[in-house]
Design a protein around this motif. Structure first.
Motif, PDB file in Angstrom:
ATOM      1  N   ALA A 227       0.800  -1.225   0.000  1.00 52.90           N
ATOM      2  CA  ALA A 227       0.000   0.000   0.000  1.00 52.90           C
ATOM      3  C   ALA A 227       0.831   1.273   0.000  1.00 52.90           C
ATOM      4  CB  ALA A 227      -0.938   0.007   1.204  1.00 52.90           C
ATOM      5  N   LEU A 228       1.949   1.279   0.693  1.00 49.85           N
ATOM      6  CA  LEU A 228       2.711   2.518   0.845  1.00 49.85           C
ATOM      7  C   LEU A 228       3.110   3.147  -0.493  1.00 49.85           C
ATOM      8  CD1 LEU A 228       4.873   1.629   3.976  1.00 49.85           C
ATOM      9  CD2 LEU A 228       3.117   3.419   3.823  1.00 49.85           C
ATOM     10  N   PRO A 229       3.671   2.401  -1.456  1.00 51.82           N
ATOM     11  CA  PRO A 229       4.002   3.034  -2.739  1.00 51.82           C
ATOM     12  C   PRO A 229       2.780   3.602  -3.454  1.00 51.82           C
ATOM     13  CG  PRO A 229       5.118   0.924  -2.522  1.00 51.82           C
ATOM     14  CD  PRO A 229       4.122   1.000  -1.412  1.00 51.82           C
ATOM     15  N   SER A 230       1.636   2.927  -3.361  1.00 51.68           N
ATOM     16  CA  SER A 230       0.428   3.419  -4.026  1.00 51.68           C
ATOM     17  C   SER A 230      -0.132   4.641  -3.312  1.00 51.68           C
ATOM     18  CB  SER A 230      -0.627   2.317  -4.077  1.00 51.68           C
ATOM     19  OG  SER A 230      -0.190   1.224  -4.865  1.00 51.68           O
ATOM     20  N   ALA A 231      -0.077   4.640  -1.986  1.00 54.00           N
ATOM     21  CA  ALA A 231      -0.540   5.808  -1.239  1.00 54.00           C
ATOM     22  C   ALA A 231       0.273   7.039  -1.613  1.00 54.00           C
ATOM     23  CB  ALA A 231      -0.437   5.542   0.264  1.00 54.00           C
ATOM     24  N   TRP A 232       1.559   6.852  -1.846  1.00 57.89           N
ATOM     25  CA  TRP A 232       2.423   7.973  -2.242  1.00 57.89           C
ATOM     26  C   TRP A 232       2.152   8.369  -3.693  1.00 57.89           C
ATOM     27  CZ3 TRP A 232       4.738  11.180   0.782  1.00 57.89           C
ATOM     28  CH2 TRP A 232       5.705  12.051   0.274  1.00 57.89           C
ATOM     29  N   ALA A 233       1.991   7.377  -4.558  1.00 55.80           N
ATOM     30  CA  ALA A 233       1.793   7.660  -5.984  1.00 55.80           C
ATOM     31  C   ALA A 233       0.486   8.391  -6.252  1.00 55.80           C
ATOM     32  CB  ALA A 233       1.837   6.359  -6.790  1.00 55.80           C
ATOM     33  N   VAL A 234      -0.554   8.145  -5.451  1.00 57.89           N
ATOM     34  CA  VAL A 234      -1.854   8.762  -5.704  1.00 57.89           C
ATOM     35  C   VAL A 234      -1.871  10.237  -5.288  1.00 57.89           C
ATOM     36  CG1 VAL A 234      -3.060   8.347  -3.508  1.00 57.89           C
ATOM     37  CG2 VAL A 234      -4.319   8.151  -5.669  1.00 57.89           C
ATOM     38  N   LEU A 235      -0.884  10.652  -4.496  1.00 62.72           N
ATOM     39  CA  LEU A 235      -0.837  12.044  -4.058  1.00 62.72           C
ATOM     40  C   LEU A 235      -0.367  12.966  -5.180  1.00 62.72           C
ATOM     41  CD1 LEU A 235       0.814  11.752  -0.523  1.00 62.72           C
ATOM     42  CD2 LEU A 235      -1.566  12.385  -1.015  1.00 62.72           C
ATOM     43  N   ARG A 236      -0.990  14.122  -5.284  1.00 62.54           N
ATOM     44  CA  ARG A 236      -0.492  15.157  -6.180  1.00 62.54           C
ATOM     45  C   ARG A 236       0.645  15.901  -5.473  1.00 62.54           C
ATOM     46  NH1 ARG A 236      -4.686  17.253  -8.241  1.00 62.54           N
ATOM     47  NH2 ARG A 236      -6.430  16.516  -6.989  1.00 62.54           N
ATOM     48  N   LYS A 237       1.335  16.763  -6.188  1.00 56.14           N
ATOM     49  CA  LYS A 237       2.385  17.579  -5.591  1.00 56.14           C
ATOM     50  C   LYS A 237       1.795  18.386  -4.434  1.00 56.14           C
ATOM     51  CE  LYS A 237       5.800  21.135  -6.722  1.00 56.14           C
ATOM     52  NZ  LYS A 237       6.356  22.018  -7.793  1.00 56.14           N
ATOM     53  N   ASP A 238       2.508  18.436  -3.332  1.00 60.32           N
ATOM     54  CA  ASP A 238       2.105  19.082  -2.080  1.00 60.32           C
ATOM     55  C   ASP A 238       1.041  18.301  -1.327  1.00 60.32           C
ATOM     56  OD1 ASP A 238       3.888  21.253  -2.128  1.00 60.32           O
ATOM     57  OD2 ASP A 238       2.573  22.345  -3.502  1.00 60.32           O
ATOM     58  N   GLY A 239       0.703  17.101  -1.797  1.00 60.82           N
ATOM     59  CA  GLY A 239      -0.207  16.240  -1.057  1.00 60.82           C
ATOM     60  C   GLY A 239       0.444  15.731   0.214  1.00 60.82           C
TER      61      GLY A 239
END
Length: 321
Positions: A227-239
Motif C-alpha cells: 500500500a505505501l508506494p500506491s498511497a504515495w503515488a496517488v498524491l499530487r504535488k504538495d499532497g
C-alpha cells in the motif's frame, strides 16, 4: 447477528492527524482504513461541498457506517470495499490524484467489540479474526494447521512474544486432542504455557499472541508493504500522507518508507560534486513520531501504543527536484 459491545469509538490522534493532513475546502482526501469513520468525519468537516472524501475498508459492516456518514456531510463521498492495498492500487490505475491519504493501521475498535468476530481475548467466540468475513482463511485454520515452527515464528515476529516456542508447543499438543474452536480455548492454552510469574506482568497473557495471529490471518504487513508506494503515488504535488501505527513492525515500515523519500543526495561526503542526482521527494512533517497525549490515553487506553508519521510530497512522479 453481529453484536457490538458498548465501548464508544474514539478515533486515535484525530486532532493531530487533521493538523498534519491539513484538509481544506475543495480538496480530495482518502481515508484508506475507514473503520468506524471517526477520522473520515473529521476530514469531511473541512472539505466543503466542492471537496471529496474517499473511504476504503474491506469489512462490509464499515460500508453501512459510511452510508450513514455520507448522508450527514456536505462533501462528495465515495466508498471502496476492498483491502486498502488493492483499493489504492486501483485509484492510481484510474489516474485519481488526491491531496491527502490517511492510513490508520491495526484493528478497528468496532471489530474488537463485536465479539462474534473473535478478535478479542476478552469474549468467548469462534476463532475467526478475519477483517473481511468473505476471506476463507481464518484464525481457526491457522491455529489448527500450521506446524509448531511456523506458529512460533509468527508469535515471535508479529507479537514480540517472549514465550513463543512454549505457546506454539502447547497449541500443537492441545489440538492433537481436539481442534481449538474458540477464543477462550486458545486463551487457556496460551495462559497455561506461560510461566506463572510472567502471566500478568505485561497485561493479558494472550494479548501478544492474539495480535500476532490477527496480523497473520489478515496479511496486514504484506498489505502495508504493497500500500505505501500506491498511497504515495496517488498524491499530487504538495499532497500529505499520514500513517498511524500500533506496533513496531508497522511503524518501522512507515518510517523507512518516508525517510527514504525525504533523503536527497547519497554521494560520499568527500565527493566535491553530486554524482547521484538524487533529490528529496518528501518533506517530513514531524521530526519524530507523533504520540497521543496523556489526556488522550486516559480517555482511550487503546491509543497508548499509537505512533503517527507524516510527510508532504514535494514533486509529482517523474518530476526532477
Amino acid at each position: 447477528m453481529l453484536v457490538e459491545m458498548s465501548a464508544p469509538h474514539i478515533p486515535v490522534l484525530a486532532e493531530e492527524a487533521i493538523e498534519l493532513l491539513a484538509p481544506s475546502a475543495g480538496e480530495t482526501m482518502i481515508d484508506a482504513t475507514f473503520g468506524a469513520g471517526g477520522h473520515s468525519r473529521r476530514l469531511a468537516e473541512h472539505l466543503g461541498p466542492a471537496g471529496t472524501l474517499i473511504a476504503i475498508d474491506r469489512d462490509p459492516s464499515a460500508e453501512e457506517r459510511f452510508e450513514q456518514l455520507a448522508a450527514e456531510v456536505d462533501c462528495h463521498t465515495r466508498f471502496i470495499r476492498a483491502d486498502f492495498a488493492s483499493a489504492l492500487e486501483g485509484l492510481v490505475a484510474e489516474g485519481l490524484r488526491a491531496d491527502g491519504v490517511l492510513l490508520d493501521l491495526g484493528i478497528s475498535s468496532m471489530q474488537v467489540d463485536t465479539w462474534e468476530r473473535g478478535f478479542s481475548y476478552s469474549y468467548d467466540a469462534p476463532l475467526d479474526m478475519r477483517m473481511d468475513p468473505g476471506q476463507e482463511f481464518d484464525a481457526r485454520e491457522l491455529v489448527n494447521t500450521w506446524d509448531e515452527r511456523r506458529l512460533a515464528r509468527t508469535l515471535r515476529e508479529f507479537g514480540d512474544e517472549r514465550y513463543a516456542g512454549k505457546i506454539a508447543r502447547a497449541i500443537v499438543r492441545a489440538r492433537a486432542r481436539r481442534p481449538l474452536e474458540t477464543t477462550h480455548e486458545l486463551v487457556d492454552v496460551i495462559t497455561d504455557a506461560i510461566p506463572a510469574p510472567a502471566r500478568f506482568a505485561g497485561g493479558h497473557p494472550a494479548k501478544r499472541s492474539f495480535q500476532a495471529i490477527r496480523i497473520a490471518v489478515n496479511g496486514e504487513l504484506d498489505q502495508l508493504d504493497r500500500a505505501l508506494p500506491s498511497a504515495w503515488a496517488v498524491l499530487r504535488k504538495d499532497g500529505r500522507f499520514a500513517g498511524i501505527s500500533f506496533h513496531s513492525l508497522e511503524d518501522r515500515r512507515v518510517k523507512r518508507f518516508l525517510v527514504d523519500r525525504a533523503q536527497g543526495c547519497i554521494c560520499p561526503p568527500d565527493l566535491p560534486v553530486c554524482a547521484c542526482g538524487r533529490t528529496a521527494e518528501a518533506a517530513l512533517l514531524s521530526r519524530r513520531s507523533v504520540v497521543p497525549s496523556a489526556d488522550e490515553i486516559a480517555a482511550n487506553p487503546r491509543a497508548s501504543s499509537a505512533r503517527m508519521r507524516a510527510a508532504r510530497k514535494l514533486r509529482d512522479e517523474g518530476e526532477q527536484g
